[in-house]
Scaffold this active site. Structure first.
Site, PDB file in Angstrom:
ATOM      1  N   SER A  10       0.801  -1.169  -0.068  1.00 20.94           N
ATOM      2  CA  SER A  10      -0.151  -0.033   0.005  1.00 20.94           C
ATOM      3  C   SER A  10       0.868   1.436   0.109  1.00 20.94           C
ATOM      4  O   SER A  10       1.690   1.635   1.091  1.00 20.94           O
ATOM      5  CB  SER A  10      -0.947   0.079   1.116  1.00 20.94           C
ATOM      6  OG  SER A  10      -1.367   1.463   1.240  1.00 20.94           O
ATOM      7  N   HIS A  35      -0.962  -1.529  -4.133  1.00 20.15           N
ATOM      8  CA  HIS A  35      -2.379  -1.241  -3.754  1.00 20.15           C
ATOM      9  C   HIS A  35      -2.271   0.431  -3.622  1.00 20.15           C
ATOM     10  O   HIS A  35      -1.702   0.868  -2.788  1.00 20.15           O
ATOM     11  CB  HIS A  35      -2.572  -1.907  -2.100  1.00 20.15           C
ATOM     12  CG  HIS A  35      -3.924  -1.704  -1.444  1.00 20.15           C
ATOM     13  ND1 HIS A  35      -4.884  -2.599  -1.953  1.00 20.15           N
ATOM     14  CD2 HIS A  35      -4.400  -0.783  -0.681  1.00 20.15           C
ATOM     15  CE1 HIS A  35      -6.158  -2.086  -0.935  1.00 20.15           C
ATOM     16  NE2 HIS A  35      -5.565  -1.220  -0.308  1.00 20.15           N
ATOM     17  N   ASP A  37      -4.892   3.267  -2.632  1.00 19.35           N
ATOM     18  CA  ASP A  37      -5.741   3.887  -1.590  1.00 19.35           C
ATOM     19  C   ASP A  37      -6.328   5.160  -2.140  1.00 19.35           C
ATOM     20  O   ASP A  37      -5.634   6.043  -1.737  1.00 19.35           O
ATOM     21  CB  ASP A  37      -5.350   3.874  -0.138  1.00 19.35           C
ATOM     22  CG  ASP A  37      -5.060   2.486   0.466  1.00 19.35           C
ATOM     23  OD1 ASP A  37      -6.166   1.828   0.455  1.00 19.35           O
ATOM     24  OD2 ASP A  37      -4.021   2.180   0.884  1.00 19.35           O
ATOM     25  N   MET A  39      -8.930   7.878  -1.349  1.00 16.32           N
ATOM     26  CA  MET A  39      -9.968   8.667  -0.216  1.00 16.32           C
ATOM     27  C   MET A  39     -10.254   9.883  -0.374  1.00 16.32           C
ATOM     28  O   MET A  39      -9.442  10.696  -1.036  1.00 16.32           O
ATOM     29  CB  MET A  39      -9.046   8.527   1.356  1.00 16.32           C
ATOM     30  CG  MET A  39      -8.320   7.265   1.617  1.00 16.32           C
ATOM     31  SD  MET A  39      -7.659   7.300   3.243  1.00 16.32           S
ATOM     32  CE  MET A  39      -6.695   5.738   3.257  1.00 16.32           C
ATOM     33  N   HIS A  68      -8.303   0.831  -4.271  1.00 19.98           N
ATOM     34  CA  HIS A  68      -9.303   0.686  -3.403  1.00 19.98           C
ATOM     35  C   HIS A  68     -10.040   1.907  -3.165  1.00 19.98           C
ATOM     36  O   HIS A  68      -9.474   2.970  -2.639  1.00 19.98           O
ATOM     37  CB  HIS A  68      -8.355  -0.053  -2.187  1.00 19.98           C
ATOM     38  CG  HIS A  68      -9.372   0.021  -0.810  1.00 19.98           C
ATOM     39  ND1 HIS A  68      -8.721   0.003   0.121  1.00 19.98           N
ATOM     40  CD2 HIS A  68     -10.766   0.132  -0.742  1.00 19.98           C
ATOM     41  CE1 HIS A  68      -9.683  -0.137   1.170  1.00 19.98           C
ATOM     42  NE2 HIS A  68     -10.928   0.100   0.768  1.00 19.98           N
ATOM     43  N   MET A  70     -12.188   4.300  -1.612  1.00 20.32           N
ATOM     44  CA  MET A  70     -12.888   4.770  -0.520  1.00 20.32           C
ATOM     45  C   MET A  70     -13.661   6.109  -0.689  1.00 20.32           C
ATOM     46  O   MET A  70     -13.168   7.115  -0.108  1.00 20.32           O
ATOM     47  CB  MET A  70     -12.053   4.722   0.685  1.00 20.32           C
ATOM     48  CG  MET A  70     -11.462   3.538   1.168  1.00 20.32           C
ATOM     49  SD  MET A  70     -10.017   3.472   2.183  1.00 20.32           S
ATOM     50  CE  MET A  70      -8.880   3.473   0.825  1.00 20.32           C
ATOM     51  N   MET A 139     -11.703  -5.543   5.503  1.00 16.72           N
ATOM     52  CA  MET A 139     -10.911  -4.727   6.074  1.00 16.72           C
ATOM     53  C   MET A 139     -10.680  -5.042   7.612  1.00 16.72           C
ATOM     54  O   MET A 139     -11.554  -5.366   8.224  1.00 16.72           O
ATOM     55  CB  MET A 139     -11.939  -3.192   6.193  1.00 16.72           C
ATOM     56  CG  MET A 139     -11.835  -2.482   4.966  1.00 16.72           C
ATOM     57  SD  MET A 139     -10.459  -1.993   3.987  1.00 16.72           S
ATOM     58  CE  MET A 139      -9.645  -1.123   5.166  1.00 16.72           C
ATOM     59  N   GLY A 144      -9.570   4.533   6.273  1.00 18.98           N
ATOM     60  CA  GLY A 144      -9.158   6.153   6.406  1.00 18.98           C
ATOM     61  C   GLY A 144      -7.700   6.400   6.676  1.00 18.98           C
ATOM     62  O   GLY A 144      -7.301   7.443   6.264  1.00 18.98           O
ATOM     63  N   PHE A 145      -6.982   5.424   7.250  1.00 23.66           N
ATOM     64  CA  PHE A 145      -5.519   5.883   7.515  1.00 23.66           C
ATOM     65  C   PHE A 145      -4.814   4.375   7.544  1.00 23.66           C
ATOM     66  O   PHE A 145      -5.110   3.450   7.961  1.00 23.66           O
ATOM     67  CB  PHE A 145      -5.483   6.361   8.930  1.00 23.66           C
ATOM     68  CG  PHE A 145      -6.355   7.589   9.347  1.00 23.66           C
ATOM     69  CD1 PHE A 145      -5.915   9.016   8.686  1.00 23.66           C
ATOM     70  CD2 PHE A 145      -7.627   7.550   9.814  1.00 23.66           C
ATOM     71  CE1 PHE A 145      -6.585   9.947   8.933  1.00 23.66           C
ATOM     72  CE2 PHE A 145      -8.715   8.665   9.698  1.00 23.66           C
ATOM     73  CZ  PHE A 145      -8.014   9.928   9.432  1.00 23.66           C
ATOM     74  N   GLY A 146      -3.475   4.917   7.358  1.00 25.96           N
ATOM     75  CA  GLY A 146      -2.450   3.579   7.255  1.00 25.96           C
ATOM     76  C   GLY A 146      -2.039   3.550   8.719  1.00 25.96           C
ATOM     77  O   GLY A 146      -2.360   4.322   9.590  1.00 25.96           O
ATOM     78  N   GLY A 147      -1.214   2.627   9.089  1.00 20.52           N
ATOM     79  CA  GLY A 147      -0.699   2.358  10.404  1.00 20.52           C
ATOM     80  C   GLY A 147      -1.640   2.277  11.772  1.00 20.52           C
ATOM     81  O   GLY A 147      -1.087   2.287  12.661  1.00 20.52           O
ATOM     82  N   ASP A 181      -6.816  -6.155   4.539  1.00 21.45           N
ATOM     83  CA  ASP A 181      -6.164  -4.887   4.370  1.00 21.45           C
ATOM     84  C   ASP A 181      -6.551  -3.915   5.797  1.00 21.45           C
ATOM     85  O   ASP A 181      -7.323  -3.846   6.459  1.00 21.45           O
ATOM     86  CB  ASP A 181      -7.026  -3.957   3.200  1.00 21.45           C
ATOM     87  CG  ASP A 181      -6.428  -2.490   3.152  1.00 21.45           C
ATOM     88  OD1 ASP A 181      -5.384  -2.362   3.806  1.00 21.45           O
ATOM     89  OD2 ASP A 181      -7.092  -1.827   2.122  1.00 21.45           O
ATOM     90  N   GLY A 183      -3.210  -3.306   9.061  1.00 19.18           N
ATOM     91  CA  GLY A 183      -2.646  -3.603  10.068  1.00 19.18           C
ATOM     92  C   GLY A 183      -1.728  -5.198   9.980  1.00 19.18           C
ATOM     93  O   GLY A 183      -1.494  -5.779  10.987  1.00 19.18           O
ATOM     94  N   GLY A 203       1.186  -1.785   4.114  1.00 16.57           N
ATOM     95  CA  GLY A 203       1.574  -0.378   3.961  1.00 16.57           C
ATOM     96  C   GLY A 203       2.723  -0.015   4.849  1.00 16.57           C
ATOM     97  O   GLY A 203       3.929  -0.249   4.512  1.00 16.57           O
ATOM     98  N   SER A 204       2.444   0.321   6.335  1.00 18.01           N
ATOM     99  CA  SER A 204       3.338   0.852   6.998  1.00 18.01           C
ATOM    100  C   SER A 204       4.532  -0.428   7.562  1.00 18.01           C
ATOM    101  O   SER A 204       5.636  -0.005   7.500  1.00 18.01           O
ATOM    102  CB  SER A 204       2.816   1.518   8.514  1.00 18.01           C
ATOM    103  OG  SER A 204       1.834   0.405   8.986  1.00 18.01           O
TER     104      SER A 204
HETATM  105  C1  DX5 Z   1      -6.693   2.037   5.206  1.00 21.23           C
HETATM  106  C2  DX5 Z   1      -6.136   1.485   3.747  1.00 21.23           C
HETATM  107  C3  DX5 Z   1      -5.160   0.526   3.881  1.00 21.23           C
HETATM  108  C4  DX5 Z   1      -3.846   1.158   4.577  1.00 21.23           C
HETATM  109  C5  DX5 Z   1      -2.967  -0.032   5.054  1.00 21.23           C
HETATM  110  O1  DX5 Z   1      -7.793   2.443   4.949  1.00 21.23           O
HETATM  111  O2  DX5 Z   1      -7.435   0.717   3.044  1.00 21.23           O
HETATM  112  O3  DX5 Z   1      -4.688   0.063   2.545  1.00 21.23           O
HETATM  113  O4  DX5 Z   1      -2.813   1.791   3.851  1.00 21.23           O
HETATM  114  O5  DX5 Z   1      -2.161   0.367   5.831  1.00 21.23           O
HETATM  115  P1  DX5 Z   1      -1.192  -0.313   7.230  1.00 21.23           P
HETATM  116  O6  DX5 Z   1      -0.821  -1.640   6.449  1.00 21.23           O
HETATM  117  O7  DX5 Z   1      -0.197   0.538   7.484  1.00 21.23           O
HETATM  118  O8  DX5 Z   1      -2.471  -0.738   8.067  1.00 21.23           O
HETATM  119 ZN    ZN Z   2      -6.510  -0.202   1.147  1.00 16.99          ZN
END
Ligand code: DX5
Ligand code: ZN
Length: 229
Positions: A10, A35, A37, A39, A68, A70, A139, A144-147, A181, A183, A203-204
């Site tokens: 991601s 991937h 994202d 938003m 993806h 959103m 999900m 909405g957010f990574g990490g 997707d 964590g 992602g992170s």
């Molecule tokens: C969250 C995104 C994810 C996000 C995953 O809304 O859809 O794709 O980037 O990031 P990590 O792997 O850091 O949870």
């Molecule tokens: Zn995603």
């Protein structure tokens, strides 16, 4: 039907000032899928990447671009992403007025289609859609957010989704991916695979680590030990 396990990087957690380099670097380090994202600060409380970024990244890799969405509404933006080089487009059922029509629209534009399930969204949405879908995305965080941290009850949901996906694949002979997707880390990817996922968005876990190749290799080493019932 054995589906190869795929790692989808991601790029939300990549260095956005050098996205082209990051895409090349992460694919070179072993990622199977990019991937992407999207938003809109409406369906989810964050604003990220649009079709023009997808188009700009397309020449940097031949890896599949897994978009993806959103966003709400969904349909307006689907043709733009197809034109920008997306291979796969997933959306959230709550964000579309007509889910079946949106799936058809994605196919008409030459992409494969996925439906995304938020942590509290029931799998009932698959009842009349699974035979049109190419991918089911569970999900394991609120979008909405990574990490964010992996929500443990996603494992039970994955198991339930695996049964539905397997049933549909047996009936139709088609491949349907089951993606997770949110964590995903080296420490939990094996349990996630054992619960049934075949595509792992990270992602992170990848981009915050200094060595992408080492992280992806560590994930693959975990996946190599997976035992499925
Ligand atoms: C969250 C995104 C994810 C996000 C995953 O809304 O859809 O794709 O980037 O990031 P990590 O792997 O850091 O949870
Ligand atoms: Zn995603």
């Amino acid at each position: 039907m054995a589906i190869p396990l795929r790692i989808a990087a991601s790029i939300l957690s990549a260095d956005c000032a050098r996205l082209g380099d990051e895409v090349r670097k992460v694919v070179d380090a072993g990622a199977d899928v990019i991937h992407f994202d999207v938003m809109d600060n409406h369906y989810v409380p964050n604003l990220t990447l649009g079709p023009f970024v997808c188009e700009a990244l397309r020449p940097h890799t031949t890896a599949p671009m897994d978009v993806h969405l959103m966003v709400k509404p969904v349909d307006r933006i689907v043709p733009d992403f197809a034109k920008a080089g997306a291979n796969h487009i997933s959306f959230h059922p709550e964000a579309s007025e007509h889910v079946d029509r949106t799936i058809g629209l994605i196919h008409e534009h030459g992409c494969t289609a996925g439906l995304v399930f938020n942590p509290a969204t029931p799998l009932d949405w698959l009842m009349h859609t699974i035979d049109q879908l190419d991918l089911v995305l569970i999900m394991s965080v609120n979008p909405g957010f990574g990490g964010q941290s992996f929500i443990p009850h996603a494992l039970e949901k994955l198991k339930a989704a695996r049964k539905i996906v397997d049933g549909a694949m047996q009936r139709s002979g088609r491949t349907i991916h089951l993606e997770i997707d949110g964590g995903v880390k080296v420490g939990n990817i094996r349990a996630i695979a054992e619960a049934g996922a075949d595509t792992f968005v990270a992602g992170s876990a990848i981009f915050a680590a200094p060595d992408y190749r080492a992280t992806i290799a560590a994930m693959r080493a975990e996946l190599a030990q997976v035992t499925r019932p």
